[in-house]
Design a protein around this motif. Sequence first.
Motif, PDB file in Angstrom:
ATOM      1  N   ASP A   2      74.135  39.730  15.813  1.00  0.00           N
ATOM      2  CA  ASP A   2      74.526  39.266  17.146  1.00  0.00           C
ATOM      3  C   ASP A   2      74.082  40.259  18.217  1.00  0.00           C
ATOM      4  OD1 ASP A   2      75.558  37.631  19.078  1.00  0.00           O
ATOM      5  OD2 ASP A   2      77.669  38.067  18.654  1.00  0.00           O
ATOM      6  N   LYS A  29      75.909  43.286  20.317  1.00  0.00           N
ATOM      7  CA  LYS A  29      77.321  43.146  19.944  1.00  0.00           C
ATOM      8  C   LYS A  29      77.578  43.652  18.533  1.00  0.00           C
ATOM      9  CE  LYS A  29      78.220  39.115  22.888  1.00  0.00           C
ATOM     10  NZ  LYS A  29      78.637  37.681  22.904  1.00  0.00           N
ATOM     11  N   ALA A  73      80.186  47.093  15.049  1.00  0.00           N
ATOM     12  CA  ALA A  73      79.721  47.114  16.439  1.00  0.00           C
ATOM     13  C   ALA A  73      78.274  47.572  16.501  1.00  0.00           C
ATOM     14  CB  ALA A  73      80.601  48.037  17.271  1.00  0.00           C
ATOM     15  N   LYS A 119      74.756  50.202  21.771  1.00  0.00           N
ATOM     16  CA  LYS A 119      74.322  49.773  23.097  1.00  0.00           C
ATOM     17  C   LYS A 119      73.427  50.836  23.720  1.00  0.00           C
ATOM     18  CE  LYS A 119      78.371  46.857  23.840  1.00  0.00           C
ATOM     19  NZ  LYS A 119      79.551  46.574  24.684  1.00  0.00           N
TER      20      LYS A 119
END
Length: 316
Positions: free
Chosen positions: A227, A230, A248, A251
Amino acid sequence: MGKVVTVGEPMALFVANEEGPLDSVKTFTKYIAGAEINVSVGVNRLEHEIEYVTQLGKDPFGKYIARFLEEEGIGTTYSRFYEGAPTGFQLKGKDTENDPEVFYFRKNSAASMIPYDLSEEINLDDVDVLHVSGVFLAVNDETYRFAQNLVKRAKAKGITIVFDPNLRPVLWGSTEKMVKGINEMAFQADYVLPGIGEGEILTGSREPDAIADFYLAQGVKGIIIKDGPKGCYAYSSEQGSTQKTTAAGFKLEQLVDTVGAGDGFAVGVVTGLIEGLSLERILERANAIGAIQVSHISDNEGLPTRQELADFIANY
């Protein structure tokens, strides 16, 4: 260390040096592309042996790719030159906000004419993982048969099969044919790695739980759903109950190029399985390699060594 086999079509890749539609770009930089060659580079850089099976045209692009494979230390025992067709290539646009524009020149390429008999010649005796990508399945009916036979032989030997759907609708001719072909192959795999958008196309649902249930019901051992930034969702079926693990993503401040992220993710899964890592560590590694790759312009140049991977995770 473990040994991996994969089969695919490598291509010369020309990446635009400036943003804009491909027909307006004036200059390009040459690299190498192909989902399976990306995985080969990543697996090798993490110090596992990998055998890359393909067929190249006896032309400048083919020689360029063969030299690259040799320099990277990737096994080519079952890769060969073919004089009757050219090596494929592609153009890729530059876009820092979205997936870049891509245009292929691969119809009737040398890889598309890989002989079925070669799928019987490949020695699988000491292989730990067979990696298969949906891109090679989509090239034509013969490449699908080739991969299908290789999977059949691997299953008979108890080799772990990791399948990345890697949907390329433009190559399949119709969505219906793509969904049928991809799912038939996925049902034969031990681990399936769709993106969440791919899962929606293949199962009719965008919900990770529903996507997982669809494949687990067909006997797939584990499914890991990507995903993007995410993170991912992993599912396995044990003694009649489904175990779910989430991880997680990493990012980043700047995204350079999204192409190759899924292949980097596959590298993390394949090598993690070989090393017997816990599922949590496998997902962390897969997410990290995917994030590292999208920080680079080419499809595979950013794939990390062991030290680079460890440093990225430690310093994140």
